[in-house]
Design an enzyme around this catalytic site. Sequence first.
Site, mmCIF file in Angstrom:
data_model
loop_
_atom_site.group_PDB
_atom_site.id
_atom_site.type_symbol
_atom_site.label_atom_id
_atom_site.label_comp_id
_atom_site.label_asym_id
_atom_site.label_seq_id
_atom_site.Cartn_x
_atom_site.Cartn_y
_atom_site.Cartn_z
ATOM 1 N N PHE A 6 0.167 -1.060 -0.463
ATOM 2 C CA PHE A 6 0.254 0.558 0.173
ATOM 3 C C PHE A 6 0.612 1.101 0.260
ATOM 4 C CE2 PHE A 6 1.079 -0.357 4.567
ATOM 5 C CZ PHE A 6 1.021 1.037 5.026
ATOM 6 N N SER B 143 4.789 -7.159 3.636
ATOM 7 C CA SER B 143 5.780 -7.023 4.862
ATOM 8 C C SER B 143 6.921 -8.816 5.039
ATOM 9 C CB SER B 143 3.883 -7.510 5.824
ATOM 10 O OG SER B 143 3.969 -8.642 5.426
ATOM 11 N N CYS C 109 9.668 1.359 3.264
ATOM 12 C CA CYS C 109 10.936 0.618 3.574
ATOM 13 C C CYS C 109 12.198 0.940 3.518
ATOM 14 C CB CYS C 109 10.519 -0.987 2.347
ATOM 15 S SG CYS C 109 11.179 -0.425 1.521
#
Length: 491
Positions: free
Chosen positions: A146, A223, A278
């Site tokens: 997302f 993830s 990230c």
Amino acid sequence: MQLSHWIDGKAYQNSQTIEDVNPANGQVIATVPVADQAMVEQAVAAAKVAQKQWAKQAVHKRAQVMFNLRNLIVEHFDEIVGIISLDNGKTIADAKGELQRGLEVVEYACGAPELLKGEHSRLVGSDIDSWSEFHSLGVVLGITPFNFPAMVPLWMIPMALICGNAFILKPSEKVPMAANKLAQLLQAAGLPDGLFSVVHGGRETAEMLIDHQDIKAVSFVGSTPAAKAIYQRASAAGKRVQALGGAKNHALLMPDADIENAADTLIGAAFGGTGQRCMAISVAVCVGDDTADKLIASIVPKMDKLLVAEGNQADADMGPLIDGIALDRVGNIISEATAQGATVVKDGRQIQANNSGYFCGPTLIDHVKADMSCYQTEIFGPVLAVVRVADLEQAIELTNQHQYGNGTCIFTQNGAAAHKFANEIEVGMVGINVPLPVPMAFHSFGGWKQSLFGDLHAYGPDSVRFYTRRKTITQRWLKQAAGQGTAFGQL
Ligand code: NAD
């Protein structure tokens, strides 16, 4: 707004739908279809047919589509930025930055003729030549997170296509809108129908696609638990997989660092994108108490100035978190940090009361220890933890022991310290006085340890390897055969 799947150049619906919510106010902005097995079959079948022709297409013609796409993205830049900001909540500046990085991969893909030239060796033996060619894989899949609705798909799409593949995108169900815009632009750029599809849905749809026998490779970004599961699932089925996972990026601050400059850049690195990157810096490892105290004294007033507001507000510095689950997770981790003995210097939860969206302000936690949950877990929110260590050795050891190894950086004026750090740190992307060392489009992006499952990194030269298989041909023509049976007679 009613969103559609995009398959074979046409829009499709499913009876099952989910709602796409604006994280700035909790309101539904789109209804999104959830693909079932039949829709997955349709997308893969269309891709398979289209890919057979595309793989035979001259490579400069494939590149031409990327030139067109590049120009169309530039032309529609502000519109795409608006879509990203609305759907994800990030600020306009962050959305522009994301799209620019995605655009650079499209530009890199315009070099397809050079990238796919292969390798040639003359005279590997007497009268023998040998060369390696890059062949397409077939239909490949991308599953994206997302936090970068356009950039992460663009890490994959241009590279997979120029390598002669068809590409199916399963975008995040939390930010599905940008994918449909990219589909429109690819069609307008002249990409034949079927070569790019958007199949909406969540985990179940992703798994149907991963399991499909005609999907030859899977690029995943998201993830770590999902990355690990997908890597195992797809590789067990014999597919090529690159699965990029989560992160906990450490910035090391040496006593000789320019702390004011470090604090300035950490504001962007820790709180930009509301910490939902990230490559966000989430840990400041300070060598010496004095360094930590100086950092805190410098960064807190800068944090106080950050405006947390709807992403499309012109002066906003930070938008909301993606949803209520993320807001609760971040809030709980801050509470746990206090319970576990850390000091919350600045608490972003206090901003919540005034908003109907999922807002959390910048948060700073000091005296964090390696066994605390705020250190161990990826918070994925605007939280910076300060860990105090005695020396560089300890700072490197701490970073190396963490399960993640995506990005890191050191702030120092000492070349020897920087050199030691760069050599010994077990992390895939390293900055020296650069807090967000995101590789440019002509390098490749990827972490180590639990941040990447697979061998090849995203975009750049690695992606040519990932999206192709090599054929090496070794050839010999006997001298006495030369000219025989031709109009030239004996040579
Ligand atoms: P996520 O793992 O929840 O979802 C990512 C995508 O995978 C979505 O499209 C989702 O529908 C799908 N999905 C989720 N679980 C799945 C499963 N078990 N099988 C198949 N598909 C599944 O991630 P997210 O919350 O959207 O994104 C945030 C995470 O992504 C963070 O951990 C962040 O660090 C990571 N991320 C990593 C990188 C990188 O380059 N390493 C880049 C961006 C984001």
